[in-house]
Design an enzyme around this catalytic site. Structure first.
Site, mmCIF file in Angstrom:
data_model
loop_
_atom_site.group_PDB
_atom_site.id
_atom_site.type_symbol
_atom_site.label_atom_id
_atom_site.label_comp_id
_atom_site.label_asym_id
_atom_site.label_seq_id
_atom_site.Cartn_x
_atom_site.Cartn_y
_atom_site.Cartn_z
ATOM 1 N N ALA A 81 0.750 -1.683 -0.392
ATOM 2 C CA ALA A 81 0.313 -0.408 0.088
ATOM 3 C C ALA A 81 0.866 1.518 0.152
ATOM 4 O O ALA A 81 2.261 1.672 -0.695
ATOM 5 C CB ALA A 81 -1.052 -0.065 0.799
ATOM 6 N N CYS A 82 0.585 1.881 0.364
ATOM 7 C CA CYS A 82 1.351 3.498 0.866
ATOM 8 C C CYS A 82 2.801 3.284 1.257
ATOM 9 O O CYS A 82 3.554 4.345 0.911
ATOM 10 C CB CYS A 82 0.349 4.493 1.979
ATOM 11 S SG CYS A 82 -1.130 5.272 0.832
ATOM 12 N N SER A 83 3.176 2.608 2.036
ATOM 13 C CA SER A 83 4.796 2.426 2.540
ATOM 14 C C SER A 83 5.419 1.374 1.020
ATOM 15 O O SER A 83 6.693 1.183 1.615
ATOM 16 C CB SER A 83 4.452 1.831 3.582
ATOM 17 O OG SER A 83 3.755 2.384 5.003
ATOM 18 N N SER A 84 4.846 1.201 0.142
ATOM 19 C CA SER A 84 5.322 0.023 -0.715
ATOM 20 C C SER A 84 6.566 0.624 -1.537
ATOM 21 O O SER A 84 7.600 -0.262 -1.534
ATOM 22 C CB SER A 84 4.679 0.398 -2.499
ATOM 23 O OG SER A 84 3.471 -0.483 -1.761
ATOM 24 N N SER A 139 -0.050 7.881 -3.064
ATOM 25 C CA SER A 139 0.227 6.619 -1.821
ATOM 26 C C SER A 139 1.524 7.039 -2.256
ATOM 27 O O SER A 139 2.177 7.941 -1.706
ATOM 28 C CB SER A 139 -0.432 5.326 -2.808
ATOM 29 O OG SER A 139 -0.676 4.176 -2.222
#
Length: 373
Positions: free
Chosen positions: A155-158, A333
């Site tokens: 998710a947004c930490s990818s 993101s």
């Protein structure tokens, strides 16, 4: 074990921008039409009327003023409210690949590298265009890179998770250099008919070159001092779209097949977790928080970033200490923290310490400590 640097970053910004006023005009037109269509049910108490949105509400809630998008017309059409992205032939590069290549070319240029210098490609993003083949392999082919490629999603930490994966490969000698890219079409999974979230996301792509320090020649080098990752399961941010949806007809088209979140719960849960992780990470590397010259934080919500930096440094951060790009890009993101890093790095003096951090669904949190060379 090889020392590792980030030697170049790149950014692709889509050609269209939507202001809060434009978005609100489209949303409110939909709301009025919906309420008129269901006037009798609303009057009988069988249905709650939808509430209109406002630019003031959006900016106060998020700090967002506008967002870049790959398609504007489809989003602003009250009868559609979904970006129009035509399918392409299997013989053409996909749109995620195309965006990634644009960002990658700038990252390669800043790193002073060509495709021949790269041994691997990682596509790390929240939503992949297809199940297979991997978008990373498509990007690899489009750029003419020899080696390997794979996709990953946290998710947004990818992006921060992707950086650690790239760092590991280079440290261990499995690659000289890795291209890590984050193509994000967040408007594709956003429910533009949900008042609480219709304003959150924008589209963008970022790229990072990670390579061996002893081979780097770039004028834009940052030593990767350390990385630290954390995940903790939560249902408060979710998207249930997937290949099994067709096997359960009762769920097709329901709200949870797009982005959904419990915003207040996320704020309460995530902010202290992020501040604690970054603080612990710095402590483990004997770096006082006061030595950090810049925090490149995930660009989801201005109030979250203000609270996280306040918890870390004990006061409100100045603009140059925690730069903000979400006012014009919105939440992109995984790309958000890298956009901030890309745009706000060249002014730092040699030896400056910075922290690149992302956080989002999972929950997932990533922290990357960098030193300007």
């Amino acid at each position: 074990m090889h020392k590792v640097v980030i030697s170049g970053t790149g950014l692709y910004t889509p050609p269209f921008s939507i202001s809060n006023d434009e978005l609100v005009e489209s949303f409110n037109s939909y709301v009025r039409s919906h309420n008129e269509q269901h006037a009798e049910a609303i009057a009988n108490g069988e249905m709650e009327p939808l509430a209109e949105s406002s630019s003031a509400f959006i900016e106060k809630a998020s700090g967002i003023k506008s967002r870049f998008v790959v398609d504007k017309e489809g989003i602003l059409d009250p009868q559609r409210m979904v970006p129009r992205i035509p399918e392409r032939s299997n013989d053409d590069w996909g749109i995620l690949c195309e965006m990634a290549v644009h960002a990658a070319k700038e990252a390669l240029q800043r790193a002073g590298r060509t495709a021949a210098d790269i041994d691997g490609v990682i596509v790390a993003c929240s939503n992949l265009q297809r199940a297979y083949p991997a978008v990373a392999i498509e990007v690899q082919a489009a750029l003419g890179i020899q080696g390997f490629g794979f996709d990953m999603n946290v998710a947004c930490s990818s992006a921060t998770f992707g950086i650690q994966a790239a760092v590991n490969s280079v440290q261990l000698g499995q690659a000289r250099a890795i291209l890590m890219v984050n193509p994000e079409i967040c408007t594709g999974h956003l429910n533009f008919r949900d008042r609480d979230s219709h304003f959150i996301f924008g589209d963008a792509a970022t790229a990072v070159i990670v390579e061996r320090a002893d081979q780097a020649t770039s004028a834009h080098q940052f030593e990767v001092v350390s990385t630290k990752l954390l995940t903790q399961f939560s249902n408060n941010i979710r998207n249930n779209f997937g290949f099994l949806n067709r096997a359960a007809e009762e769920g097709i088209g329901t709200r949870d097949k797009l982005f959904v979140q419990e915003g207040r719960k996320v704020f309460k849960d995530v902010c202290p977790m992020v501040a604690e992780l970054i603080g612990e990470h710095l402590g483990q590397n004997d770096i006082p928080v006061s030595d950090v010259k810049r925090f490149w934080l995930h660009q989801a919500n201005l109030n979250m970033n203000l609270l996280i930096t306040r918890k870390l440094i004990g006061r409100d951060a100045e603009a140059h200490e925690a730069p903000v790009i979400l006012d014009t890009y919105a939440n992109t993101s995984s790309a958000g923290s890298v956009i901030a890093f890309h745009k706000y790095q060249d002014d730092l003096a040699a030896g400056s310490i910075g922290v690149l951090s992302s956080f989002g669904a999972g929950y997932s949190i990533g922290s990357v400590i960098l030193r300007k060379l």
